[in-house]
Design an enzyme around this catalytic site. Structure first.
Site, PDB file in Angstrom:
ATOM      1  N   ARG A  85       0.853  -1.210   0.000  1.00 36.17           N
ATOM      2  CA  ARG A  85       0.000   0.000   0.000  1.00 36.17           C
ATOM      3  C   ARG A  85       0.881   1.251   0.000  1.00 36.17           C
ATOM      4  O   ARG A  85       0.571   2.229  -0.687  1.00 36.17           O
ATOM      5  CB  ARG A  85      -0.911   0.025   1.233  1.00 36.17           C
ATOM      6  CG  ARG A  85      -2.146  -0.809   1.116  1.00 36.17           C
ATOM      7  CD  ARG A  85      -3.141  -0.309   0.101  1.00 36.17           C
ATOM      8  NE  ARG A  85      -3.966   0.803   0.534  1.00 36.17           N
ATOM      9  CZ  ARG A  85      -5.084   1.180  -0.074  1.00 36.17           C
ATOM     10  NH1 ARG A  85      -5.531   0.534  -1.152  1.00 36.17           N
ATOM     11  NH2 ARG A  85      -5.776   2.203   0.355  1.00 36.17           N
ATOM     12  N   THR A  91      -4.778   7.376  -3.549  1.00 39.36           N
ATOM     13  CA  THR A  91      -5.696   6.938  -4.616  1.00 39.36           C
ATOM     14  C   THR A  91      -5.560   7.804  -5.867  1.00 39.36           C
ATOM     15  O   THR A  91      -5.484   7.285  -6.981  1.00 39.36           O
ATOM     16  CB  THR A  91      -7.149   6.964  -4.094  1.00 39.36           C
ATOM     17  OG1 THR A  91      -7.238   6.128  -2.936  1.00 39.36           O
ATOM     18  CG2 THR A  91      -8.123   6.462  -5.157  1.00 39.36           C
ATOM     19  N   ARG A 102       1.703   5.139  -8.086  1.00 37.91           N
ATOM     20  CA  ARG A 102       0.744   6.110  -8.619  1.00 37.91           C
ATOM     21  C   ARG A 102       1.395   7.483  -8.777  1.00 37.91           C
ATOM     22  O   ARG A 102       1.106   8.206  -9.733  1.00 37.91           O
ATOM     23  CB  ARG A 102      -0.487   6.177  -7.709  1.00 37.91           C
ATOM     24  CG  ARG A 102      -1.367   4.923  -7.819  1.00 37.91           C
ATOM     25  CD  ARG A 102      -2.366   4.857  -6.692  1.00 37.91           C
ATOM     26  NE  ARG A 102      -3.354   3.790  -6.875  1.00 37.91           N
ATOM     27  CZ  ARG A 102      -4.216   3.419  -5.930  1.00 37.91           C
ATOM     28  NH1 ARG A 102      -4.187   4.002  -4.742  1.00 37.91           N
ATOM     29  NH2 ARG A 102      -5.091   2.464  -6.162  1.00 37.91           N
ATOM     30  N   ASN A 112      -5.489   4.893 -12.167  1.00 38.16           N
ATOM     31  CA  ASN A 112      -4.390   4.976 -11.192  1.00 38.16           C
ATOM     32  C   ASN A 112      -3.536   3.709 -11.113  1.00 38.16           C
ATOM     33  O   ASN A 112      -2.922   3.414 -10.093  1.00 38.16           O
ATOM     34  CB  ASN A 112      -4.924   5.412  -9.823  1.00 38.16           C
ATOM     35  CG  ASN A 112      -5.934   4.440  -9.266  1.00 38.16           C
ATOM     36  OD1 ASN A 112      -6.222   3.423  -9.872  1.00 38.16           O
ATOM     37  ND2 ASN A 112      -6.461   4.752  -8.094  1.00 38.16           N
ATOM     38  N   GLU A 126      -9.702 -10.935  -0.910  1.00 39.66           N
ATOM     39  CA  GLU A 126      -9.440 -10.602  -2.322  1.00 39.66           C
ATOM     40  C   GLU A 126      -8.607 -11.690  -3.013  1.00 39.66           C
ATOM     41  O   GLU A 126      -8.820 -11.991  -4.187  1.00 39.66           O
ATOM     42  CB  GLU A 126      -8.752  -9.234  -2.411  1.00 39.66           C
ATOM     43  CG  GLU A 126      -9.692  -8.109  -1.988  1.00 39.66           C
ATOM     44  CD  GLU A 126      -9.064  -6.727  -1.995  1.00 39.66           C
ATOM     45  OE1 GLU A 126      -7.850  -6.597  -2.252  1.00 39.66           O
ATOM     46  OE2 GLU A 126      -9.800  -5.758  -1.735  1.00 39.66           O
TER      47      GLU A 126
HETATM   48  N1  UDP Z   1     -12.051   5.726  -7.714  1.00 35.82           N
HETATM   49  C1  UDP Z   1     -12.428   6.715  -8.614  1.00 35.82           C
HETATM   50  N2  UDP Z   1     -12.859   7.940  -8.107  1.00 35.82           N
HETATM   51  C2  UDP Z   1     -12.920   8.171  -6.777  1.00 35.82           C
HETATM   52  C3  UDP Z   1     -12.537   7.148  -5.874  1.00 35.82           C
HETATM   53  C4  UDP Z   1     -12.095   5.943  -6.381  1.00 35.82           C
HETATM   54  O1  UDP Z   1     -12.392   6.525  -9.816  1.00 35.82           O
HETATM   55  O2  UDP Z   1     -13.330   9.280  -6.369  1.00 35.82           O
HETATM   56  C5  UDP Z   1     -11.568   4.439  -8.253  1.00 35.82           C
HETATM   57  C6  UDP Z   1     -10.039   4.391  -8.311  1.00 35.82           C
HETATM   58  O3  UDP Z   1      -9.658   3.653  -9.469  1.00 35.82           O
HETATM   59  C7  UDP Z   1      -9.703   3.635  -7.041  1.00 35.82           C
HETATM   60  C8  UDP Z   1     -10.862   2.646  -6.960  1.00 35.82           C
HETATM   61  O4  UDP Z   1     -11.996   3.381  -7.408  1.00 35.82           O
HETATM   62  O5  UDP Z   1      -8.450   2.996  -7.107  1.00 35.82           O
HETATM   63  C9  UDP Z   1     -11.119   2.095  -5.565  1.00 35.82           C
HETATM   64  O6  UDP Z   1     -11.301   3.163  -4.679  1.00 35.82           O
HETATM   65  P1  UDP Z   1     -10.679   3.115  -3.204  1.00 35.82           P
HETATM   66  O7  UDP Z   1     -11.296   4.252  -2.444  1.00 35.82           O
HETATM   67  O8  UDP Z   1     -10.807   1.750  -2.629  1.00 35.82           O
HETATM   68  O9  UDP Z   1      -9.142   3.520  -3.456  1.00 35.82           O
HETATM   69  P2  UDP Z   1      -7.790   2.654  -3.433  1.00 35.82           P
HETATM   70  O10 UDP Z   1      -7.916   1.647  -2.332  1.00 35.82           O
HETATM   71  O11 UDP Z   1      -7.655   2.002  -4.794  1.00 35.82           O
HETATM   72  O12 UDP Z   1      -6.701   3.658  -3.202  1.00 35.82           O
HETATM   73 MG    MG Z   2      -9.451   0.308  -1.957  1.00 33.56          MG
END
Ligand code: UDP
Ligand code: MG
Length: 154
Positions: A85, A91, A102, A112, A126
């Site tokens: 992570r 994100t 990223r 991303n 998962e």
């Molecule tokens: N995502 C998006 N817009 C947002 C939030 C999330 O397109 O405002 C997408 C993005 O590809 C992200 C995925 O949804 O990686 C999963 O979201 P999460 O909040 O779980 O973020 P991550 O764990 O991937 O950082």
């Molecule tokens: Mg996530």
């Protein structure tokens, strides 16, 4: 040791970044215990992103995750969930720190590059979602003594 799930998203595959990103994880010392290419179904994605199904961007996220096959990986190492992570970064690629995947490969919230499990509990769920048990192959490379101190290997 822990095992975590990473998905190289279509934004990685379609840019031709898969090799560079896999290399980062291997260089760090994480060991690949599972790897395959797959096209994600509606059903699998709805389960995987269940926490986001009611968000307005969800249809775009589905389309983005189905734009090409993805590569899913099971990565093994000490504190693998947290380490991966941290390597993944925030994100939104524009907010992710330089040095993270990223931060170095993405300018987008959606496009991303990678998914990484966010807790040990979710990693276990998962990994079961994306891999059959026989597709995860546990082995310990000979370089572990130079990756970890003795106490870290107990
Ligand atoms: N995502 C998006 N817009 C947002 C939030 C999330 O397109 O405002 C997408 C993005 O590809 C992200 C995925 O949804 O990686 C999963 O979201 P999460 O909040 O779980 O973020 P991550 O764990 O991937 O950082
Ligand atoms: Mg996530």
């Amino acid at each position: 040791m822990e095992t975590t799930l990473v998905i190289l998203k279509p934004s990685a595959i379609l840019h031709g970044y898969a090799g560079q990103i896999i290399n980062r994880f291997q260089q760090k010392g994480l060991v690949i215990h599972g790897i395959k290419m797959m096209q994600l179904s509606d059903e699998l994605l709805r389960e995987h992103y269940a926490h986001l199904v009611d968000r307005p961007f969800f249809p775009d996220l589905m389309k983005s995750m189905q734009a090409s096959p993805v590569i899913v990986m099971a990565l093994w190492g000490k504190d693998a969930v947290e380490v991966v992570r941290m390597m993944t970064g925030a994100t939104n690629g524009r907010k992710a720190l330089p040095g993270t995947i990223r931060g170095d490969f993405s300018m987008s919230g959606q496009e991303n590059i990678v998914h990484a499990s966010d807790s040990l509990e979710n990693a276990e769920i998962e990994l079961r979602r994306f891999f059959k048990p026989e597709e995860i192959l546990h082995y310990e490379p000979t370089f572990l003594n130079y990756t970890y101190e003795p106490a870290e290997l107990l």
